[in-house]
Scaffold this active site. Structure first.
Site, PDB file in Angstrom:
ATOM      1  N   LYS A  28      -7.263   8.034   1.939  1.00  0.00           N
ATOM      2  CA  LYS A  28      -6.331   8.841   2.739  1.00  0.00           C
ATOM      3  C   LYS A  28      -5.735   9.945   1.874  1.00  0.00           C
ATOM      4  O   LYS A  28      -5.555   9.774   0.660  1.00  0.00           O
ATOM      5  CB  LYS A  28      -5.248   7.984   3.381  1.00  0.00           C
ATOM      6  CG  LYS A  28      -4.435   7.130   2.442  1.00  0.00           C
ATOM      7  CD  LYS A  28      -3.451   6.289   3.244  1.00  0.00           C
ATOM      8  CE  LYS A  28      -2.753   5.268   2.354  1.00  0.00           C
ATOM      9  NZ  LYS A  28      -1.836   4.405   3.062  1.00  0.00           N
TER      10      LYS A  28
ATOM     11  N   LYS B 295      -5.965  12.245  10.317  1.00  0.00           N
ATOM     12  CA  LYS B 295      -5.209  10.989  10.202  1.00  0.00           C
ATOM     13  C   LYS B 295      -4.023  11.078  11.156  1.00  0.00           C
ATOM     14  O   LYS B 295      -3.068  11.810  10.913  1.00  0.00           O
ATOM     15  CB  LYS B 295      -4.731  10.751   8.771  1.00  0.00           C
ATOM     16  CG  LYS B 295      -4.017   9.417   8.599  1.00  0.00           C
ATOM     17  CD  LYS B 295      -3.637   9.153   7.151  1.00  0.00           C
ATOM     18  CE  LYS B 295      -3.185   7.720   6.897  1.00  0.00           C
ATOM     19  NZ  LYS B 295      -2.183   7.203   7.773  1.00  0.00           N
TER      20      LYS B 295
ATOM     21  N   GLU C  98     -11.776  12.891   8.764  1.00  0.00           N
ATOM     22  CA  GLU C  98     -11.197  12.739  10.106  1.00  0.00           C
ATOM     23  C   GLU C  98      -9.723  13.062  10.046  1.00  0.00           C
ATOM     24  O   GLU C  98      -9.092  12.893   9.000  1.00  0.00           O
ATOM     25  CB  GLU C  98     -11.345  11.289  10.586  1.00  0.00           C
ATOM     26  CG  GLU C  98     -12.754  10.909  10.912  1.00  0.00           C
ATOM     27  CD  GLU C  98     -12.847   9.483  11.439  1.00  0.00           C
ATOM     28  OE1 GLU C  98     -11.859   8.944  11.969  1.00  0.00           O
ATOM     29  OE2 GLU C  98     -13.922   8.910  11.305  1.00  0.00           O
TER      30      GLU C  98
ATOM     31  N   ARG D 288      -8.553  -3.182   1.110  1.00  0.00           N
ATOM     32  CA  ARG D 288      -8.221  -1.801   0.787  1.00  0.00           C
ATOM     33  C   ARG D 288      -9.230  -1.349  -0.259  1.00  0.00           C
ATOM     34  O   ARG D 288      -9.373  -1.985  -1.290  1.00  0.00           O
ATOM     35  CB  ARG D 288      -6.802  -1.743   0.209  1.00  0.00           C
ATOM     36  CG  ARG D 288      -6.183  -0.381   0.213  1.00  0.00           C
ATOM     37  CD  ARG D 288      -4.754  -0.437  -0.280  1.00  0.00           C
ATOM     38  NE  ARG D 288      -3.797  -0.938   0.693  1.00  0.00           N
ATOM     39  CZ  ARG D 288      -3.363  -0.259   1.744  1.00  0.00           C
ATOM     40  NH1 ARG D 288      -3.788   0.971   1.975  1.00  0.00           N
ATOM     41  NH2 ARG D 288      -2.493  -0.781   2.578  1.00  0.00           N
TER      42      ARG D 288
ATOM     43  N   ARG E 204      -1.824   1.573  15.036  1.00  0.00           N
ATOM     44  CA  ARG E 204      -3.238   1.194  15.009  1.00  0.00           C
ATOM     45  C   ARG E 204      -3.471   0.070  16.017  1.00  0.00           C
ATOM     46  O   ARG E 204      -2.715  -0.895  16.043  1.00  0.00           O
ATOM     47  CB  ARG E 204      -3.598   0.716  13.602  1.00  0.00           C
ATOM     48  CG  ARG E 204      -5.048   0.333  13.439  1.00  0.00           C
ATOM     49  CD  ARG E 204      -5.344   0.098  11.975  1.00  0.00           C
ATOM     50  NE  ARG E 204      -6.745  -0.156  11.722  1.00  0.00           N
ATOM     51  CZ  ARG E 204      -7.291  -0.070  10.521  1.00  0.00           C
ATOM     52  NH1 ARG E 204      -6.558   0.272   9.478  1.00  0.00           N
ATOM     53  NH2 ARG E 204      -8.564  -0.316  10.339  1.00  0.00           N
TER      54      ARG E 204
ATOM     55  N   GLU F 133      -6.177   4.801  16.889  1.00  0.00           N
ATOM     56  CA  GLU F 133      -4.739   5.010  16.687  1.00  0.00           C
ATOM     57  C   GLU F 133      -4.149   5.489  18.013  1.00  0.00           C
ATOM     58  O   GLU F 133      -4.666   6.419  18.630  1.00  0.00           O
ATOM     59  CB  GLU F 133      -4.543   6.055  15.579  1.00  0.00           C
ATOM     60  CG  GLU F 133      -3.134   6.184  15.085  1.00  0.00           C
ATOM     61  CD  GLU F 133      -2.748   5.206  13.960  1.00  0.00           C
ATOM     62  OE1 GLU F 133      -3.550   4.300  13.619  1.00  0.00           O
ATOM     63  OE2 GLU F 133      -1.635   5.337  13.441  1.00  0.00           O
TER      64      GLU F 133
ATOM     65  N   ARG G 100      -2.002  -4.278  13.875  1.00  0.00           N
ATOM     66  CA  ARG G 100      -2.450  -4.538  12.500  1.00  0.00           C
ATOM     67  C   ARG G 100      -2.018  -5.896  12.013  1.00  0.00           C
ATOM     68  O   ARG G 100      -2.610  -6.462  11.112  1.00  0.00           O
ATOM     69  CB  ARG G 100      -1.833  -3.494  11.590  1.00  0.00           C
ATOM     70  CG  ARG G 100      -2.783  -2.427  11.236  1.00  0.00           C
ATOM     71  CD  ARG G 100      -2.284  -1.694  10.043  1.00  0.00           C
ATOM     72  NE  ARG G 100      -2.348  -2.544   8.862  1.00  0.00           N
ATOM     73  CZ  ARG G 100      -2.017  -2.153   7.665  1.00  0.00           C
ATOM     74  NH1 ARG G 100      -1.589  -0.946   7.478  1.00  0.00           N
ATOM     75  NH2 ARG G 100      -2.112  -2.965   6.640  1.00  0.00           N
TER      76      ARG G 100
END
Ligand code: ATP
Length: 591
Positions: free
Chosen positions: A424, A251, A249, A418, A256, A301, A271
């Site tokens: 990413k 970024k 996707e 995470r 966010r 986002e 966030r």
């Protein structure tokens, strides 16, 4: 329960820096509490009365607290003010003053937890013309009856700076140990990630054991702690890690948001679990129009956009939307587009344990795309050339890189974690050092020469999630413009600390210390082993830490992140390792 029991537990916590010892002190204390008491105590241990996402604060400025300390002691204003100038910490001032009171207070009643909580709630809810007087009166009444140790922690509680160093992960360890469910520690953490309410999880555990914890599910109106991405230095490694194929996707570089929809009511969370609804009335409206079900939790986002050309604009533009006043003008001046990328709940169905593509499909079936609300651009790939082309297209579209997402059976939404289900890959990764760092200000140096009158440099830290401590990574003096230097003192106001914060590991000196709160984005040239900095020290040979060479502020204040969401020791180590392999291809890592 007497408040003195809690105060002496705080005192024991403050005298140790070992996470294991803190865990056992807390576990021993928690074990004997009533479930509802435990809930309050867990919030109070973090200097709060509510879960993280409730924004009401006790809102007492230092001067108001000082006034309450003076009123309760009947000592001279001047004397107490001088003490404050000397000590810097209101808790220590209140403690000293309570031990020097002119006479023992007549009619004093021992403080109970219930009375403390009631008065603190009164402080939190006081509004209107006489609210300051009311807040001072409520705190004075507690201080009047407080022992020196109780006075120390009452004042720290109203400032929200406890200095006892018990992070959420330590509290979760303690809860699991107190209630004999150490082997289910992961489930306790998941319940916390899903509900963002550590007090609620504690109460459930104390009342109904692990069964109660298992019953905690995502719920509209209660923000979920976000799933986060790992990083890898090359597209080949990403594809390999994700089993040869994945969803890619764009970024997007914006803010966010987690949207909670309950029929017509839409709430947006950041966030750091703050309520952003008032900052994005246009996004609220778009979601209301686009969603065709009753209830949903969606993530996306929010990106600044030029509505005429459709071009994505730099992140800084959206920062203008975080203001308190003039929102109507800001909406017109800084339009945004929401790119939805995930979905945690639709109507009665909790989707967090479903594979990624199923979640995406469920979301697509309930949302009508408009000009201001779209899905993140996505493509499923299984070849390197496709992935590389997708990446180039993402950059050409004005994005900062791509997100690669696992499409395997187990590609659940991993709340608050995470991990490698999302990876990413940004354009910076192709430079000398991969990626920027989000570092916390923990100290500052008085400016000299051209920087006289402002801070000359800052001491910056990362967070070690395992140890629950902050560790220094660099001194940062570059990348600041005059406007930022002028703004800094205001930004750090309220976070000053008279000495290094209790949960900071440092071998550095600083002219000013701060409780970890303000997060800045920083780029650097190289990560190197260091005898002076402590970053990632628990993961390196004894006596070494990591340092960032030639750090430079990028201009981005990460006010969407809390201090605990800064770059972690584990992330830093993996960046250090991938840098070592880039510099010295083929040789083994540096340690
Ligand atoms: P960064 O500073 O790189 O954005 P971060 O620490 O804020 O990182 P990560 O989980 O490491 O968060 O990186 C993913 C972030 O990228 C998300 O938090 C989100 O804000 C943003 N993002 C932009 N586009 C997407 C997308 N398509 N899917 C998921 N996240 C996206």
């Amino acid at each position: 329960m007497l408040y003195s029991e809690l105060a002496s537990t705080y005192d024991r916590l403050e005298s140790t820096s070992s996470r294991l010892e803190m865990t056992s002190i807390l576990a021993e204390f928690y074990r004997n509490l009533e479930p509802s008491e435990l809930r309050q105590v867990v919030y109070l241990t973090q200097g709060k009365l509510n879960p993280d996402y409730v924004t009401e604060k006790m809102g007492m400025a230092d001067k108001m607290i000082l006034k309450a300390v003076i009123d309760a002691s009947r000592l001279q204003d001047r004397y107490v003010n001088d003490l404050w100038m000397k000590e810097g910490d209101l808790g220590s001032v209140a403690e000293r003053v309570a031990s020097e009171r002119v006479q023992t207070n007549l009619f004093s009643q021992p403080l109970t937890l219930q009375r403390v909580v009631e008065n603190l709630r009164g402080i939190e809810s006081a509004e209107g013309r006489n609210s300051q007087t009311k807040k001072i009166r409520l705190l004075t009444s507690l201080l009047h009856d407080a022992s020196p140790l109780e006075a120390r922690y009452l004042c720290r509680t109203v400032t929200g700076r406890m200095r006892v160093g018990a992070a959420s992960m330590t509290i979760l360890d303690a809860l699991a140990s107190a209630f004999g469910v150490k082997e289910d520690r992961e489930d306790v953490e998941r319940a916390f990630n899903v509900s963002s309410d550590i007090g609620f999880v504690a109460e459930r555990l104390a009342k109904d054991g692990i069964e109660g914890v298992h019953g905690i599910e995502v719920q509209v109106g209660r923000p979920v702690r976000s799933m986060l991405a790992e990083r890898l230095p090359s597209m080949e490694e990403i594809l390999e890690k994700l089993g040869g194929g994945c969803a890619l996707e764009y970024k997007y570089d914006g803010i966010r948001v987690q949207a909670h929809i309950d029929n017509d009511k839409v709430t947006l969370y950041s966030r750091r679990l703050e309520d952003l609804t008032a900052n994005f009335p246009d996004v609220v409206e778009s979601l209301r129009e686009a969603f065709s079900g009753q209830e949903a939790i969606l993530e996306g986002e929010c990106v600044p956009v030029d509505l005429k050309t459709g071009k994505l604009l730099p992140f800084q533009e959206v920062a203008h939307r975080r203001r308190k006043f003039g929102m109507e003008e800001a909406v017109k001046e800084y339009p945004v587009r929401l790119f939805l990328f995930d979905c945690l709940k639709i109507d009665s169905e909790d989707l967090t344990l479903r594979p990624f593509l199923e979640r995406r499909k469920a979301m697509e079936s309930k949302i009508k795309v408009t000009d201001s609300l779209m899905f993140s651009h996505m493509q499923v790939v299984d070849e390197l050339s496709q992935a590389e082309l997708f990446f180039e297209n993402a950059l050409a579209a004005g994005c900062e890189g791509i997100m690669a997402k696992s499409i395997a059976e187990g590609s659940i939404y991993r709340t608050g974690n995470r991990g490698f289900l999302w990876i990413k890959y940004k354009k910076d990764y192709r430079g000398d050092l991969n990626d920027s760092f989000d570092l916390v200000v923990v100290g500052a140096y008085t400016g000299k020469g051209k920087r006289k009158g402002v801070y000359g440099a800052l001491l910056m830290a990362i967070y070690d999630t395992e140890a629950g401590v902050f560790q220094t990574l660099c001194k940062l003096g570059s990348g600041f413009d005059d406007a930022f230097l002028a703004e800094l003192p205001g930004m750090l106001e309220g976070h000053q600390s008279p000495s290094p914060p209790s949960h900071l590991r440092t071998r550095m000196e600083a002219d000013h210390w701060f409780e970890p709160a303000v997060v800045l984005e920083v780029m650097g040239a190289e990560i190197s082993l260091s005898p002076t900095h402590t970053a990632a020290e628990g993961l390196l040979p004894e006596g070494s830490g990591l340092a960032l060479r030639f750090p430079r502020f990028t201009g981005k204040v990460r006010d969407d992140k809390t201090a605990e969401q800064a770059t972690t020791a584990n992330e830093l180590i993996s960046m250090y390792r991938s840098q070592a392999t880039m510099v010295d291809e083929g040789s083994s890592a540096k340690f």
